[in-house]
Design a protein around this motif. Structure first.
Motif, PDB file in Angstrom:
ATOM      1  N   PRO A   1       2.620  35.832 108.921  1.00  0.00           N
ATOM      2  CA  PRO A   1       3.762  36.059 109.987  1.00  0.00           C
ATOM      3  C   PRO A   1       3.723  37.458 110.433  1.00  0.00           C
ATOM      4  N   LEU A   2       3.903  37.497 111.857  1.00  0.00           N
ATOM      5  CA  LEU A   2       4.319  38.867 112.288  1.00  0.00           C
ATOM      6  C   LEU A   2       4.952  39.819 111.521  1.00  0.00           C
ATOM      7  N   GLN A   3       4.676  40.917 111.227  1.00  0.00           N
ATOM      8  CA  GLN A   3       5.276  41.913 110.192  1.00  0.00           C
ATOM      9  C   GLN A   3       6.510  42.629 110.931  1.00  0.00           C
ATOM     10  N   LEU A   4       7.451  41.788 111.725  1.00  0.00           N
ATOM     11  CA  LEU A   4       8.515  42.608 112.554  1.00  0.00           C
ATOM     12  C   LEU A   4       9.887  41.698 112.201  1.00  0.00           C
ATOM     13  N   LEU A   5      10.987  42.823 111.859  1.00  0.00           N
ATOM     14  CA  LEU A   5      12.007  42.007 111.310  1.00  0.00           C
ATOM     15  C   LEU A   5      13.315  42.658 112.054  1.00  0.00           C
ATOM     16  N   ALA A   6      13.962  42.062 112.724  1.00  0.00           N
ATOM     17  CA  ALA A   6      15.488  42.487 113.253  1.00  0.00           C
ATOM     18  C   ALA A   6      16.431  42.675 111.994  1.00  0.00           C
ATOM     19  N   ARG A   7      16.275  43.739 111.618  1.00  0.00           N
ATOM     20  CA  ARG A   7      16.948  43.994 110.248  1.00  0.00           C
ATOM     21  C   ARG A   7      18.572  44.243 110.320  1.00  0.00           C
ATOM     22  N   ALA A   8      19.047  44.910 111.352  1.00  0.00           N
ATOM     23  CA  ALA A   8      20.453  45.276 111.284  1.00  0.00           C
ATOM     24  C   ALA A   8      21.125  45.246 112.721  1.00  0.00           C
ATOM     25  N   LEU A   9      22.491  45.024 112.660  1.00  0.00           N
ATOM     26  CA  LEU A   9      23.283  44.970 114.057  1.00  0.00           C
ATOM     27  C   LEU A   9      24.751  45.409 113.578  1.00  0.00           C
ATOM     28  N   SER A  10      24.796  46.704 114.508  1.00  0.00           N
ATOM     29  CA  SER A  10      26.067  47.305 114.123  1.00  0.00           C
ATOM     30  C   SER A  10      26.844  47.649 115.401  1.00  0.00           C
ATOM     31  N   PHE A  11      28.278  47.338 115.552  1.00  0.00           N
ATOM     32  CA  PHE A  11      29.149  47.465 116.706  1.00  0.00           C
ATOM     33  C   PHE A  11      30.341  47.394 116.200  1.00  0.00           C
ATOM     34  N   SER A  12      31.475  47.854 117.560  1.00  0.00           N
ATOM     35  CA  SER A  12      32.763  47.960 117.196  1.00  0.00           C
ATOM     36  C   SER A  12      33.130  46.570 118.151  1.00  0.00           C
ATOM     37  N   ASP A  13      33.712  45.771 117.373  1.00  0.00           N
ATOM     38  CA  ASP A  13      34.261  44.662 117.886  1.00  0.00           C
ATOM     39  C   ASP A  13      35.163  44.747 118.956  1.00  0.00           C
ATOM     40  N   PRO A  14      34.699  44.205 120.245  1.00  0.00           N
ATOM     41  CA  PRO A  14      35.514  44.399 121.408  1.00  0.00           C
ATOM     42  C   PRO A  14      36.807  43.758 121.547  1.00  0.00           C
ATOM     43  N   LEU A  15      36.913  42.633 120.204  1.00  0.00           N
ATOM     44  CA  LEU A  15      38.473  42.078 120.408  1.00  0.00           C
ATOM     45  C   LEU A  15      39.473  42.842 119.172  1.00  0.00           C
ATOM     46  N   THR A  16      38.765  43.136 118.446  1.00  0.00           N
ATOM     47  CA  THR A  16      39.702  43.625 117.337  1.00  0.00           C
ATOM     48  C   THR A  16      39.524  45.306 117.026  1.00  0.00           C
ATOM     49  N   GLY A  17      38.333  45.832 117.626  1.00  0.00           N
ATOM     50  CA  GLY A  17      38.287  47.263 117.182  1.00  0.00           C
ATOM     51  C   GLY A  17      37.642  47.497 115.837  1.00  0.00           C
ATOM     52  N   ILE A  18      37.347  46.342 115.086  1.00  0.00           N
ATOM     53  CA  ILE A  18      36.823  46.543 113.556  1.00  0.00           C
ATOM     54  C   ILE A  18      35.409  46.979 113.924  1.00  0.00           C
ATOM     55  N   GLU A  19      34.799  47.652 112.798  1.00  0.00           N
ATOM     56  CA  GLU A  19      33.474  48.276 112.936  1.00  0.00           C
ATOM     57  C   GLU A  19      32.660  47.126 111.949  1.00  0.00           C
ATOM     58  N   ARG A  20      31.633  46.400 112.821  1.00  0.00           N
ATOM     59  CA  ARG A  20      30.973  45.292 112.365  1.00  0.00           C
ATOM     60  C   ARG A  20      29.368  45.707 111.882  1.00  0.00           C
ATOM     61  N   HIS A  21      28.970  45.158 110.855  1.00  0.00           N
ATOM     62  CA  HIS A  21      27.682  45.645 110.415  1.00  0.00           C
ATOM     63  C   HIS A  21      27.062  44.307 109.682  1.00  0.00           C
ATOM     64  N   PHE A  22      25.862  44.115 110.232  1.00  0.00           N
ATOM     65  CA  PHE A  22      25.194  42.821 109.568  1.00  0.00           C
ATOM     66  C   PHE A  22      23.731  43.158 109.465  1.00  0.00           C
ATOM     67  N   GLU A  23      23.228  42.633 108.076  1.00  0.00           N
ATOM     68  CA  GLU A  23      22.007  43.100 107.647  1.00  0.00           C
ATOM     69  C   GLU A  23      21.200  41.716 107.474  1.00  0.00           C
ATOM     70  N   SER A  24      19.832  41.491 107.573  1.00  0.00           N
ATOM     71  CA  SER A  24      19.100  40.393 107.343  1.00  0.00           C
ATOM     72  C   SER A  24      18.770  40.573 105.858  1.00  0.00           C
ATOM     73  N   ALA A  25      18.500  39.518 105.127  1.00  0.00           N
ATOM     74  CA  ALA A  25      18.349  39.323 103.787  1.00  0.00           C
ATOM     75  C   ALA A  25      16.750  38.944 103.558  1.00  0.00           C
ATOM     76  N   ARG A  26      16.131  38.964 104.718  1.00  0.00           N
ATOM     77  CA  ARG A  26      14.655  38.845 104.533  1.00  0.00           C
ATOM     78  C   ARG A  26      14.058  40.134 104.297  1.00  0.00           C
ATOM     79  N   GLN A  27      12.478  39.893 103.958  1.00  0.00           N
ATOM     80  CA  GLN A  27      11.777  41.077 103.625  1.00  0.00           C
ATOM     81  C   GLN A  27      10.484  41.071 104.105  1.00  0.00           C
ATOM     82  N   LEU A  28       9.801  42.057 104.802  1.00  0.00           N
ATOM     83  CA  LEU A  28       8.643  41.998 105.066  1.00  0.00           C
ATOM     84  C   LEU A  28       7.604  41.971 104.374  1.00  0.00           C
ATOM     85  N   SER A  29       6.396  41.487 104.295  1.00  0.00           N
ATOM     86  CA  SER A  29       5.368  41.514 103.266  1.00  0.00           C
ATOM     87  C   SER A  29       4.262  42.368 103.710  1.00  0.00           C
ATOM     88  N   TRP A  30       3.773  43.193 102.588  1.00  0.00           N
ATOM     89  CA  TRP A  30       2.527  44.167 102.598  1.00  0.00           C
ATOM     90  C   TRP A  30       1.333  43.511 102.423  1.00  0.00           C
TER      91      TRP A  30
END
Length: 295
Positions: A266-295
């Motif tokens: 597999p291509l060793q490229l991972l969209a690891r994390a997204l962070s943003f201020s929720d436009p509806l609530t103002g809450i700070e959101r942060h999400f991280e992938s549980a996947r791991q790249l392979s050496w």
């Protein structure tokens, strides 16, 4: 014939021509699809008018007539990797996509896509990806689950109010200083699905950091400021460190090998994390992938 999914619907405005019926036009416009297949789609109500009602195969041709049709792929090959849903609420879904799975229907993929799988699992025809990542890239994809709030979340990407972090394993670059801002003028390449470096003012930008060094390979953190097609893949290749197992950059592999996915590479490229201020609530959101790249 594989079943269609609601989100595989495509739209076409009929081109200029001398055809008698919509069927005649479609057969000429899509020469790789035979007439019998189109007749079958008409009979099953898979060709619709602008009002969403099925058209008859004898419906008169009219230039610029708007029609909808459902893309179908016979004997679609299953992709043997599963996505995970990391978050779901009345407005958002965050999915952790595996390598090799497309986000949207395209080419030979209709049902074996992240959108089709999630639509079927959740029974929500309003599910729409707010952004996309390449089929060969794994990691986070954000979906809107509610049309009423969709525009607010789409604006996060349009206005660059969302922080994206990718990780990649690439050859070492000991002669360069890190962290660094990499800016590149990207233009369409040849074949059509490639991008290449061009002359002119930079139109793409990525911040690059080194996370881990293991001899000839390093693990990099990539923070794209812009979001151009194949941006990270081309920028790393241009630096002399093409992402491991990339079939496009720096060199396009031959057609036969390219058309056959090697699931062990597999291509060793991972969209690891997204962070943003929720436009509806103002809450700070942060999400991280549980996947791991392979050496």
């Amino acid at each position: 014939m594989s079943a269609s999914v609601p989100n595989a619907r495509s739209t076409l405005h009929l081109p200029q021509g001398e055809w008698t019926t919509v069927l005649d036009c479609l057969c000429a416009h899509f020469p790789s699809i035979d007439r019998a297949t189109w007749l079958d789609r008409f009979e099953r109500g898979r060709v619709l008018g602008a009002d969403g009602q099925p058209l008859a195969a004898t419906h008169p041709y009219q230039v610029a007539l708007k029609i909808h049709y459902f893309r179908e792929v016979p004997n679609e090959k299953p992709i043997p990797f599963e996505e995970q849903v990391l978050h779901l609420d009345e407005h958002l879904l965050v999915a952790d996509k595996p390598h090799f799975l497309p986000v949207m229907p395209a080419g030979e993929y209709v049902n074996e896509t992240l959108l089709a799988r999630l639509t079927k699992r959740l029974g929500n025809p309003d599910l729409v990806p707010i952004h996309r990542i390449d089929r060969l890239t794994a990691g986070l994809v954000l979906f809107s689950t509610n049309p009423e709030s969709r525009g607010r979340y789409q604006a996060l990407f349009r206005e660059r109010k969302i922080d994206k972090r990718y990780e990649a394993i690439c050859p070492a670059l000991p002669d360069l200083d890190f962290p660094r801002q990499e800016r590149l003028h990207m233009v369409d390449g040849e074949p059509f699905f490639l991008m290449k470096k061009g002359d002119g003012e930079p139109n793409s930008e990525t911040r690059i950091e080194v996370l881990e060094r293991r001899g000839e390979l390093w693990r990099y953190a990539l923070y794209p400021v812009t979001g151009r097609k194949h941006q990270l893949r081309l920028q790393m290749a241009t630096l002399g460190a093409g992402i491991c197992n990339d079939p496009f950059y720096p060199e396009l592999i031959e057609r036969g090998r390219r058309d056959q996915d090697d699931y062990s590479q597999p291509l060793q490229l991972l969209a690891r994390a997204l962070s943003f201020s929720d436009p509806l609530t103002g809450i700070e959101r942060h999400f991280e992938s549980a996947r791991q790249l392979s050496w």
